[in-house]
Design a protein around this motif. Structure first.
Motif, mmCIF file in Angstrom:
data_model
loop_
_atom_site.group_PDB
_atom_site.id
_atom_site.type_symbol
_atom_site.label_atom_id
_atom_site.label_comp_id
_atom_site.label_asym_id
_atom_site.label_seq_id
_atom_site.Cartn_x
_atom_site.Cartn_y
_atom_site.Cartn_z
ATOM 1 N N GLY A 15 15.727 73.571 -4.221
ATOM 2 C CA GLY A 15 15.368 74.423 -5.337
ATOM 3 C C GLY A 15 14.546 75.634 -4.958
ATOM 4 N N GLY A 16 14.066 75.683 -3.725
ATOM 5 C CA GLY A 16 13.263 76.792 -3.264
ATOM 6 C C GLY A 16 14.096 77.948 -2.759
ATOM 7 N N SER A 17 13.406 78.920 -2.156
ATOM 8 C CA SER A 17 14.055 80.146 -1.697
ATOM 9 C C SER A 17 13.596 80.517 -0.298
ATOM 10 C CB SER A 17 13.732 81.311 -2.642
ATOM 11 O OG SER A 17 14.220 81.078 -3.949
ATOM 12 N N LEU A 18 14.467 81.194 0.417
ATOM 13 C CA LEU A 18 14.160 81.813 1.689
ATOM 14 C C LEU A 18 14.911 83.128 1.772
ATOM 15 C CD1 LEU A 18 14.455 78.863 4.253
ATOM 16 C CD2 LEU A 18 12.356 80.069 3.640
ATOM 17 N N ARG A 19 14.367 84.067 2.536
ATOM 18 C CA ARG A 19 15.053 85.318 2.808
ATOM 19 C C ARG A 19 15.230 85.463 4.312
ATOM 20 N NH1 ARG A 19 15.767 90.355 0.148
ATOM 21 N NH2 ARG A 19 14.364 89.675 -1.536
ATOM 22 N N LEU A 20 16.464 85.569 4.739
ATOM 23 C CA LEU A 20 16.777 85.811 6.133
ATOM 24 C C LEU A 20 16.993 87.297 6.357
ATOM 25 C CD1 LEU A 20 19.354 82.957 6.851
ATOM 26 C CD2 LEU A 20 16.848 82.876 6.938
ATOM 27 N N SER A 21 16.610 87.771 7.531
ATOM 28 C CA SER A 21 16.815 89.164 7.885
ATOM 29 C C SER A 21 17.520 89.251 9.223
ATOM 30 C CB SER A 21 15.482 89.919 7.951
ATOM 31 O OG SER A 21 14.880 89.990 6.678
ATOM 32 N N CYS A 22 18.251 90.327 9.409
ATOM 33 C CA CYS A 22 18.956 90.607 10.642
ATOM 34 C C CYS A 22 18.682 92.047 11.011
ATOM 35 C CB CYS A 22 20.455 90.365 10.467
ATOM 36 S SG CYS A 22 21.472 90.835 11.877
ATOM 37 N N ALA A 23 18.179 92.263 12.204
ATOM 38 C CA ALA A 23 17.877 93.599 12.683
ATOM 39 C C ALA A 23 18.813 93.962 13.822
ATOM 40 C CB ALA A 23 16.425 93.689 13.143
ATOM 41 N N ALA A 24 19.368 95.155 13.755
ATOM 42 C CA ALA A 24 20.230 95.670 14.803
ATOM 43 C C ALA A 24 19.460 96.661 15.650
ATOM 44 C CB ALA A 24 21.467 96.342 14.214
ATOM 45 N N SER A 25 19.695 96.630 16.941
ATOM 46 C CA SER A 25 19.050 97.556 17.846
ATOM 47 C C SER A 25 20.045 98.025 18.894
ATOM 48 C CB SER A 25 17.829 96.919 18.516
ATOM 49 O OG SER A 25 18.208 95.793 19.298
ATOM 50 N N GLY A 26 19.675 99.092 19.596
ATOM 51 C CA GLY A 26 20.517 99.624 20.654
ATOM 52 C C GLY A 26 21.535 100.639 20.159
#
Length: 123
Positions: A15-26
Protein backbone atom coordinates in the motif's frame (compact mmCIF):
# COMPACT_ATOMS: atom_id res chain seq x y z
CA UNK A 1 27.68 4.62 -24.73
CA UNK A 2 24.51 5.46 -22.78
CA UNK A 3 25.31 4.64 -19.16
CA UNK A 4 22.25 4.43 -16.95
CA UNK A 5 22.14 4.46 -13.16
CA UNK A 6 19.04 3.66 -11.11
CA UNK A 7 18.32 4.91 -7.62
CA UNK A 8 15.43 5.09 -5.17
CA UNK A 9 14.89 1.43 -4.43
CA UNK A 10 14.29 0.28 -0.90
CA UNK A 11 11.76 -1.17 1.48
CA UNK A 12 8.07 -0.40 1.55
CA UNK A 13 4.94 -1.85 3.07
CA UNK A 14 2.04 -3.03 0.98
CA UNK A 15 0.00 0.00 0.00
CA UNK A 16 2.99 2.31 0.24
CA UNK A 17 4.91 4.22 -2.40
CA UNK A 18 8.40 4.50 -3.82
CA UNK A 19 9.90 6.63 -6.57
CA UNK A 20 12.65 5.20 -8.72
CA UNK A 21 14.95 7.41 -10.75
CA UNK A 22 17.25 6.75 -13.68
CA UNK A 23 20.05 9.10 -14.62
CA UNK A 24 21.81 9.04 -17.97
CA UNK A 25 25.37 10.22 -18.38
CA UNK A 26 28.02 10.37 -21.08
CA UNK A 27 25.56 11.02 -23.90
CA UNK A 28 22.12 12.59 -24.00
CA UNK A 29 19.23 10.15 -24.26
CA UNK A 30 16.56 12.54 -25.52
CA UNK A 31 16.21 10.62 -28.80
CA UNK A 32 15.73 7.27 -27.06
CA UNK A 33 12.69 5.49 -25.77
CA UNK A 34 13.12 4.72 -22.08
CA UNK A 35 11.69 1.86 -20.08
CA UNK A 36 11.58 0.07 -16.78
CA UNK A 37 11.85 -3.69 -16.41
CA UNK A 38 11.98 -5.88 -13.35
CA UNK A 39 13.19 -9.32 -12.39
CA UNK A 40 11.89 -11.10 -9.34
CA UNK A 41 13.87 -13.89 -7.72
CA UNK A 42 13.44 -17.07 -9.71
CA UNK A 43 11.46 -15.30 -12.44
CA UNK A 44 12.13 -14.05 -15.93
CA UNK A 45 12.66 -10.36 -16.55
CA UNK A 46 9.39 -8.62 -17.33
CA UNK A 47 8.37 -5.32 -18.84
CA UNK A 48 6.96 -2.70 -16.47
CA UNK A 49 6.59 0.64 -18.26
CA UNK A 50 7.98 2.69 -21.13
CA UNK A 51 7.93 6.29 -22.33
CA UNK A 52 8.80 7.52 -25.78
CA UNK A 53 11.52 9.95 -26.74
CA UNK A 54 9.53 13.15 -26.12
CA UNK A 55 7.28 11.90 -23.32
CA UNK A 56 4.18 12.02 -25.50
CA UNK A 57 3.31 8.35 -25.18
CA UNK A 58 3.53 5.72 -22.47
CA UNK A 59 3.01 2.00 -22.18
CA UNK A 60 2.36 0.01 -19.01
CA UNK A 61 2.15 -3.62 -18.11
CA UNK A 62 -1.36 -4.57 -17.04
CA UNK A 63 -0.06 -5.56 -13.62
CA UNK A 64 1.02 -1.98 -12.82
CA UNK A 65 -1.45 0.11 -14.82
CA UNK A 66 -3.16 2.66 -12.61
CA UNK A 67 -0.56 2.26 -9.87
CA UNK A 68 2.73 3.22 -11.53
CA UNK A 69 3.50 6.35 -13.53
CA UNK A 70 6.55 6.87 -15.72
CA UNK A 71 8.07 10.32 -16.32
CA UNK A 72 11.09 11.75 -18.08
CA UNK A 73 12.90 15.06 -17.97
CA UNK A 74 15.10 15.33 -21.03
CA UNK A 75 16.65 18.60 -19.86
CA UNK A 76 18.02 16.77 -16.83
CA UNK A 77 18.60 13.44 -18.58
CA UNK A 78 16.49 11.67 -15.98
CA UNK A 79 13.55 9.31 -15.91
CA UNK A 80 11.38 8.35 -12.96
CA UNK A 81 8.90 5.67 -12.01
CA UNK A 82 6.39 6.64 -9.34
CA UNK A 83 5.10 3.46 -7.73
CA UNK A 84 1.95 3.73 -5.64
CA UNK A 85 -0.25 1.12 -3.98
CA UNK A 86 2.67 -1.26 -3.85
CA UNK A 87 2.04 -4.98 -3.56
CA UNK A 88 4.34 -7.77 -2.36
CA UNK A 89 4.27 -9.03 -5.95
CA UNK A 90 6.14 -5.85 -6.96
CA UNK A 91 9.23 -7.09 -5.11
CA UNK A 92 12.01 -7.31 -7.68
CA UNK A 93 15.18 -5.75 -8.98
CA UNK A 94 14.14 -2.88 -11.24
CA UNK A 95 16.21 -1.97 -14.28
CA UNK A 96 16.28 1.22 -16.31
CA UNK A 97 16.67 0.67 -20.05
CA UNK A 98 16.95 2.64 -23.29
CA UNK A 99 16.63 1.99 -27.03
CA UNK A 100 16.44 3.98 -30.26
CA UNK A 101 12.93 5.37 -30.60
CA UNK A 102 10.31 3.09 -32.10
CA UNK A 103 6.72 1.86 -31.70
CA UNK A 104 6.05 1.94 -28.00
CA UNK A 105 3.80 -1.12 -28.00
CA UNK A 106 6.94 -3.12 -28.66
CA UNK A 107 8.80 -4.03 -25.50
CA UNK A 108 11.84 -5.46 -27.28
CA UNK A 109 15.02 -3.90 -28.56
CA UNK A 110 16.33 -2.21 -25.44
CA UNK A 111 20.08 -1.97 -25.82
CA UNK A 112 21.27 -0.08 -22.76
CA UNK A 113 20.69 -1.15 -19.19
CA UNK A 114 21.37 0.11 -15.71
CA UNK A 115 22.70 -2.02 -12.90
CA UNK A 116 19.34 -2.40 -11.17
CA UNK A 117 17.88 -1.24 -7.88
CA UNK A 118 16.14 -3.51 -5.38
CA UNK A 119 12.53 -2.97 -4.35
CA UNK A 120 11.11 -5.02 -1.49
CA UNK A 121 7.45 -4.78 -0.54
CA UNK A 122 6.29 -6.51 2.62
CA UNK A 123 2.79 -7.42 3.72
Amino acid sequence: QVPLVESGGGLAQAGGSLRLSCAASGRPDSTYDMGWFRRASGKEREFVAAINWNGGATNYADSVKGRFTIYRDNAKNTMSLQMNSLKPEDTAVYFCAARPMGPLYLTQGYQYWGQGTQVIVSS
